[in-house]
Design an enzyme around this catalytic site. Sequence first.
Site, PDB file in Angstrom:
ATOM      1  CE  LYS A   1      -1.919  -1.065   3.947  1.00  0.00           C
ATOM      2  NZ  LYS A   1      -1.136  -2.277   4.269  1.00  0.00           N
TER       3      LYS A   1
ATOM      4  NE  ARG B   1      -3.943  -0.795  10.312  1.00  0.00           N
ATOM      5  CZ  ARG B   1      -2.850  -0.377   9.675  1.00  0.00           C
ATOM      6  NH1 ARG B   1      -2.824   0.770   9.082  1.00  0.00           N
ATOM      7  NH2 ARG B   1      -1.815  -1.151   9.624  1.00  0.00           N
TER       8      ARG B   1
ATOM      9  NE  ARG C   1       2.860  -4.522  11.076  1.00  0.00           N
ATOM     10  CZ  ARG C   1       3.854  -4.308  10.204  1.00  0.00           C
ATOM     11  NH1 ARG C   1       5.075  -4.742  10.471  1.00  0.00           N
ATOM     12  NH2 ARG C   1       3.629  -3.647   9.095  1.00  0.00           N
TER      13      ARG C   1
HETATM   14  P1  AP5 Z   1       4.935  -1.472   1.697  1.00  0.00           P
HETATM   15  O1  AP5 Z   1       4.503  -0.732   0.490  1.00  0.00           O
HETATM   16  O2  AP5 Z   1       5.658  -0.712   2.750  1.00  0.00           O
HETATM   17  O3  AP5 Z   1       3.703  -2.294   2.290  1.00  0.00           O
HETATM   18  P2  AP5 Z   1       2.444  -1.787   3.118  1.00  0.00           P
HETATM   19  O4  AP5 Z   1       1.252  -2.506   2.628  1.00  0.00           O
HETATM   20  O5  AP5 Z   1       2.391  -0.296   3.132  1.00  0.00           O
HETATM   21  O6  AP5 Z   1       2.867  -2.373   4.528  1.00  0.00           O
HETATM   22  P3  AP5 Z   1       2.970  -1.641   5.931  1.00  0.00           P
HETATM   23  O7  AP5 Z   1       3.732  -2.563   6.830  1.00  0.00           O
HETATM   24  O8  AP5 Z   1       3.544  -0.266   5.824  1.00  0.00           O
HETATM   25  O9  AP5 Z   1       1.491  -1.573   6.301  1.00  0.00           O
HETATM   26  P4  AP5 Z   1       0.870  -1.591   7.647  1.00  0.00           P
HETATM   27  O10 AP5 Z   1      -0.524  -1.379   7.271  1.00  0.00           O
HETATM   28  O11 AP5 Z   1       1.087  -2.727   8.560  1.00  0.00           O
HETATM   29  O12 AP5 Z   1       1.684  -0.442   8.420  1.00  0.00           O
HETATM   30  P5  AP5 Z   1       1.304   1.041   8.773  1.00  0.00           P
HETATM   31  O13 AP5 Z   1       2.529   1.829   8.619  1.00  0.00           O
HETATM   32  O14 AP5 Z   1       0.068   1.483   8.092  1.00  0.00           O
HETATM   33  O15 AP5 Z   1       5.855  -2.692   1.202  1.00  0.00           O
HETATM   34  C1  AP5 Z   1       6.458  -3.580   2.113  1.00  0.00           C
HETATM   35  C2  AP5 Z   1       7.806  -4.055   1.512  1.00  0.00           C
HETATM   36  O16 AP5 Z   1       7.565  -4.780   0.305  1.00  0.00           O
HETATM   37  C3  AP5 Z   1       8.766  -2.923   1.134  1.00  0.00           C
HETATM   38  O17 AP5 Z   1      10.059  -3.343   1.400  1.00  0.00           O
HETATM   39  C4  AP5 Z   1       8.563  -2.751  -0.375  1.00  0.00           C
HETATM   40  O18 AP5 Z   1       9.764  -2.312  -0.971  1.00  0.00           O
HETATM   41  C5  AP5 Z   1       8.201  -4.156  -0.824  1.00  0.00           C
HETATM   42  N1  AP5 Z   1       7.227  -4.195  -1.912  1.00  0.00           N
HETATM   43  C6  AP5 Z   1       6.105  -3.434  -2.028  1.00  0.00           C
HETATM   44  N2  AP5 Z   1       5.412  -3.788  -3.127  1.00  0.00           N
HETATM   45  C7  AP5 Z   1       6.097  -4.813  -3.696  1.00  0.00           C
HETATM   46  C8  AP5 Z   1       5.857  -5.619  -4.847  1.00  0.00           C
HETATM   47  N3  AP5 Z   1       4.784  -5.441  -5.630  1.00  0.00           N
HETATM   48  N4  AP5 Z   1       6.755  -6.580  -5.139  1.00  0.00           N
HETATM   49  C9  AP5 Z   1       7.861  -6.775  -4.351  1.00  0.00           C
HETATM   50  N5  AP5 Z   1       8.132  -6.044  -3.241  1.00  0.00           N
HETATM   51  C10 AP5 Z   1       7.249  -5.074  -2.914  1.00  0.00           C
HETATM   52  O19 AP5 Z   1       0.930   0.889  10.329  1.00  0.00           O
HETATM   53  C11 AP5 Z   1       1.889   0.585  11.296  1.00  0.00           C
HETATM   54  C12 AP5 Z   1       1.241   0.548  12.669  1.00  0.00           C
HETATM   55  O20 AP5 Z   1       0.671   1.835  12.976  1.00  0.00           O
HETATM   56  C13 AP5 Z   1       0.077  -0.434  12.837  1.00  0.00           C
HETATM   57  O21 AP5 Z   1       0.521  -1.745  13.141  1.00  0.00           O
HETATM   58  C14 AP5 Z   1      -0.693   0.219  13.990  1.00  0.00           C
HETATM   59  O22 AP5 Z   1      -0.082  -0.041  15.219  1.00  0.00           O
HETATM   60  C15 AP5 Z   1      -0.568   1.702  13.679  1.00  0.00           C
HETATM   61  N6  AP5 Z   1      -1.659   2.210  12.818  1.00  0.00           N
HETATM   62  C16 AP5 Z   1      -1.554   2.705  11.550  1.00  0.00           C
HETATM   63  N7  AP5 Z   1      -2.757   3.061  11.082  1.00  0.00           N
HETATM   64  C17 AP5 Z   1      -3.642   2.802  12.068  1.00  0.00           C
HETATM   65  C18 AP5 Z   1      -5.065   2.939  12.178  1.00  0.00           C
HETATM   66  N8  AP5 Z   1      -5.816   3.421  11.154  1.00  0.00           N
HETATM   67  N9  AP5 Z   1      -5.645   2.555  13.332  1.00  0.00           N
HETATM   68  C19 AP5 Z   1      -4.929   2.075  14.374  1.00  0.00           C
HETATM   69  N10 AP5 Z   1      -3.582   1.898  14.330  1.00  0.00           N
HETATM   70  C20 AP5 Z   1      -2.943   2.263  13.186  1.00  0.00           C
END
Ligand code: AP5
Length: 219
Positions: free
Chosen positions: A13, A88, A171
Amino acid sequence: MNVVFLGPPGAGKGTQAEAISKQAGLKHISTGDVLRAAVEAGTPVGLKAKKYMEKGLLVPDEVVVDIVAERISKNGRAKSFLLDGFPRNLNQAKVLDETLKRINSKLDVVFYFAVSEETAIARLTGRWICPGCGANYHQAYMPPQKSGICDKCGKALQQRPDDKVETVKERLEVYKKQTADLIEYYERQGLLKKVSADRGVEEVYREVIKALDSLTKGK
Ligand code: AP5
């Protein structure tokens, strides 16, 4: 064109949101990025969020919803947005609906990035982030030119604290229990577009841009 990116951790994402928001002229709002910046700065929100994020749990709604509601309300209808990582759970989705209603706006599309658990784990445990400019890499799939160093600003890359394998598994469980219900919520409203996110970055990007183009033309 107000857009939500929904999907499990590691679906890609953030990677897609960065590129697509620039291409489509959307305001990118990532709750994960906002919360990480608050943790880094040691603000009251950051201090509350840290203990949940470290464990891979959702930060309580009362902390998160105000952040998003404030950004959307302040922006008004000046610029369309791309929400990445919000909503979420059902409560957050309802708060979003109400916030948009208040500014006489609405969601146009929700892209659901579907990915296997195996792929998500491999992506997250191999992810490296630049603490300077926020650029994101993967040790195997998107490696920097020089190992461990950011191509853009030359800083040493770091692993996210919640990308350790045990926290990643937590997660993914939290996603299944609390977030996956939103797929049906948005499907019922006719807003959901499923994207097979197991493919390469370019392929996924092209599919989303194409879908956004045709939605814009149909407006
Ligand atoms: P990436 O693009 O970073 O993946 P992502 O889906 O964004 O994964 P995240 O871990 O960032 O999502 P998340 O939802 O858990 O974390 P968030 O920061 O929102 O890609 C991942 C890796 O894969 C990278 O190395 C990339 O290079 C690679 N890649 C990407 N696409 C690829 C492809 N097509 N092919 C190959 N490689 C690829 O949240 C973190 C924490 O914040 C949560 O756990 C929670 O505690 C809190 N939080 C955030 N939002 C909320 C909310 N709304 N409510 C409550 N808590 C929240």
